[in-house]
Structure formats: structure tokens, C-alpha cells
Scaffold this motif. Sequence first.
Motif, short mmCIF file in Angstrom:
data_model
loop_
_atom_site.label_atom_id
_atom_site.label_comp_id
_atom_site.label_asym_id
_atom_site.label_seq_id
_atom_site.Cartn_x
_atom_site.Cartn_y
_atom_site.Cartn_z
N THR A 25 0.83 -1.21 0.00
CA THR A 25 0.00 0.00 0.00
C THR A 25 0.86 1.25 0.00
O THR A 25 0.57 2.22 -0.74
CB THR A 25 -0.93 0.00 1.23
N GLY A 116 -4.94 7.09 6.66
CA GLY A 116 -4.65 5.76 7.22
C GLY A 116 -4.60 5.78 8.73
O GLY A 116 -5.12 4.87 9.40
N SER A 128 -6.41 0.93 8.34
CA SER A 128 -5.27 1.82 8.16
C SER A 128 -4.68 1.72 6.77
O SER A 128 -4.00 2.65 6.32
CB SER A 128 -4.18 1.51 9.21
N TRP A 129 -4.92 0.62 6.06
CA TRP A 129 -4.44 0.54 4.67
C TRP A 129 -5.58 0.50 3.67
O TRP A 129 -5.39 0.85 2.50
CB TRP A 129 -3.52 -0.67 4.48
N PRO A 132 -6.70 4.50 2.83
CA PRO A 132 -5.87 5.15 1.82
C PRO A 132 -6.08 4.59 0.41
O PRO A 132 -6.05 5.35 -0.57
CB PRO A 132 -4.44 4.90 2.31
#
Length: 554
Positions: A25, A116, A128-129, A132
Motif C-alpha cells: 500500500t 490511514g 489503516s491501509w 488510503p
Amino acid sequence: MLRPGSYFRHEQTAVSISNNPMLLTALLCIAWTIFGLIGHDPWKSEEAVLVSHLVRFTSGDFCLDLLAINGLPLAGPLFYATALGFMEVWGSLLTPHDAARLALSIWLLSAILFTGLTGSELWGRTQSWIAPLLLIGSVGLLVKSHQLSATPVLISGLAIFFYGLATAPRRSMVGGIWLGIGVSIILLGTTAQNVAIPLLTIVLMSLVNFRYRGLRFISSLAIAGLIVIASAGIWLTILHQSDSTFPARWIAHTWSGSTDSFRVPSFNDIIYPASVLPWFTWPTWIFLIWSLWVEGREGLKRKELQLPIVLWITITLVLAFTNINKESGLAPILLPFALIGSIAAGRIPRSVGNALYWFSIMAAAFFTVAAWIYFSASYYGFPQKLSEHLLQLQPGYISENRNVAVLVAALITATWFLLLFNIKRRPESAILVWAINLTVGWILTVLLLFHWIDERKTYAPMVHSMMKHIEPNYGCIIAQVGPAQRGLIHYFGEIATTDIYIENHGQSCDYLIYQDISGADNHIGLPWHMIWEGGRTGDRVERYRLYKREIGLN
């Protein structure tokens, strides 16, 4: 995996990607950000005006020139300062517009990072990924974020502010610091009316959730207020050092610009963003709807869902009461969309995930083949009929040596092909694959097609041709053209123009630049005499004429 796909799969790599999606990512976000920022001229958009401002700032007093900008401001001093800093650092290697555009990488990457962090703060490590990826996977953000504008600064400031808002009930000092930094970036980096978004968000959250009415959050607001005051004070001190009247002038200019931006929305003001939103936020809105459905009424009782919904509401209200006449104005709404969409991204129905998974692969495969074919036609002349068609669209196009770009594009295409076979099928795979395909498609466009596109959209050859007919000792030049064209004439021609017929120090202006439609015969009589006519190569709509004043005639 069925053969022959098994030949392209490396099980250890597949397991590593599946267990550690953050690294992929991060690399994807960096590639998405960097590619497209440099390597092409300013086009007819907001960046044409901004780049002319930046050139003016480099040759004069920054504070004075900033206050001298006519009309509604497009950006704040922080935006210009970072762009000028990059122009100073990278000026020996890059053109001024490329160096200024490279400054956007700071704002884009910070927006992605704090999106994130906010997802992690609200829901956990997976978001958190995913958040984004939903942000950079939104179709509308791709092109507009890579053109010179204050939009990336606004998105960055909102992302930082929102992270502070999410953190404040748990860690009041840390939350207050990020709240203050985010609001300061919005205040000093964008137009002042955008400050209404964080202020209204705070007010609404204090009404809907008790955590935002306690002493801990009040202390966060106090810390944030001190940071905003300090940031504004530093800028006002800089203005005062230049001239004691500048601080008052900047405050008045900022206030009038922000108040003039607000108005009661008309029917068209609502219809335009509503018509653009479905494709601009594709496919993030699919995950947003599903997350709201999964969370239901119970989810509305928790701050984890209340926060992004309130941000969505405040952004919508502020946008509704300001004039949105361009797609990039909708970019801030992608932040709450990405955060809400990440909630239940791992619980999306298998049929929907599979549909998006295969749609993205087929679309990416089609575009990849098309990009290579179009590049081959423009560079190698094969296929011949397509090559002839492209030459008709852009007569006289000459492709420079593109061997390095071809090599990099080939490596990226091969890497993309192998990567698809090494991503394990999981509920989140559809989002990851979509973001990969969109980013690879964007990179191939930049490497293979941007040169031809830039030749078609640039105004540089036209302005240089026109400038050959202007004598160096002219008094003043009238430009009856659009604001973007005026900015590009200023940038490429290194001349300042006026847009009204006026006397300049008692002398009439020597030249008139007039924008017209191809085929129109708008006659301009004495004292003007046309000495040049032209336009962009391949442009069959816009035509420009240069007139010179006949001596002795008024």
C-alpha cells in the motif's frame, strides 16, 4: 490456482503480500503520488493562473505581490511558500512549473498518511491501509490532484484535522496539536472559507456525542486554538516586517474573499456536483453505501461512524453554499467517503467483490493494451492508420527519444502482470487490485501518452510564435482572453497584460491580444491592425489574434 496462472505465482511472495499489505500500500501510494507531477507544461486550468502568480513572486516582493492579486484568491501563502521553496531547491534540475508541482507531493502523501492513521484510530489495523486505497482509488482525485492547485493542501489539512478530532477524546494533547496544525494548514494554505469545514464539524460533534463536550476535548480545543493563533501570528509578523499596513490589508482581503464565496445555492449549484459525484467518487461510494447498511442504526450511536458522517455533512454544506464550478471542488468529500467505506470493506458480499475484481482487471488489461498500441502509433508509426489519425489530430507532432520511458513502462507492465497472480483472494482484494490497476494505468498514461497529450494541450509554441511579433520596447499589452490563457501568456511569454482598455502612464497600449472562435469574423477596426493570428496546433476551436496600434491613431 489453475494453470497456466500457477506458473506466474510465487507462494512465498503471495503469503508475504497477504500478511503485510501495508508495504504494498505504501509503495502504491508513493507511485500514485509522484508520477504525473512533472514532465508536462501547465495546461488550461487553475494551475495556469497559479504558475503565473509564482513567476511573479520570484521577481518581486512576495508579500506585496500576494496582496496585489486581483479577484478571489485561489490559494493561501503557505501554498505559494512551499511551491516557491521547491522551485528554489529543484530549479536547477526542473522547469519552474514542474518544481512547483512537485511540492504537491508533500500534501498528497500527508493526506494519504493521516487518512490511514485516522482509519486505524477509529476501527483498527485493517482500515489503516484500506482507507488510503479507497482514497487514491477514487477516479476523480487522480488527474485533478496532479495539477497545480490548493486542493491537495485542503485535503491534507482536513485529513490532519480529522485525525486530531478522532484522537482528542483519548489523547487530548496529541489530538489538540493535530487539530491546530490541520486548521492552520487550511487557513494559511487554502482560501479562508474552507475554515468553516473544521469549525462546523467541531460544533456538530459537540452536539451529537458527549465525548466532545467534556473537559478533555475543551483542553484539546484550547491547544489547537493556541497553535492556530501562533501560526497566524507568524504570518502576520512576516507581513508587518515587509510593511506595517500589510497585516490589515491581508485580513481585509481574506475576509472579503471568503464572504464573497458564500451564497444561497441555486438549482444548478446542486445539480452539477450531484451529476459529477457518482463517477468522481467511483468506486468508493459502493463501499460507503455497504458500510452504512452493515452498521445500521446501531452504528450511528458510536463516534467511530458519527465522526466521518458529520465531516461528510459539513463538507457538503460548505460546498453547497460556495460556487462549485469545477470537479476538483468535490475532492474534500472523498475523505469521509474513504473512511466510511473502509468500515465494512472486508465484509462486502462476495458477488460484489468479484464483480469489482474482474471489472478492474478487464478494464486495466484493455487500457494497458490500448496505451501500448497508441504509443506505438505515435512513436513507431504502427499501426499505420492509427498513426495517421493521430497526426491528423496533432499535425507536426514529433516524438522525442522515449527509450527510457519505454523501458520503465515495460518493467511496470511486467511487474503488474506478475503481481496480479500473487495477490490472494480475500474480501479486501477487490480494493487492492482496483487501486493497483488504477495506479498502473495512470503510470502508463504518464510514461507513454503524456508527451503526445502535452503537445496537444500546451500553449507554449503558440505564445512563443506570437511573441516574435511583439517589439521589446512596448508600453503595455491588452489581453482580451480567459484567465487561464492570460496566465499562460504571462508564464511562457514573460509579459504582463491588462484585460481592460486603459491608458498607461498617459500612453495608449501598443498591442491587443484577442481570443476568438475559429471561423468567427469579429472585426476590430482602427486604430488596431492585425499582425499575427494562430492557435494551438490541432485546436480547431480557439483562435488568437495579435493587433498593433497604428501610430498616431486613437
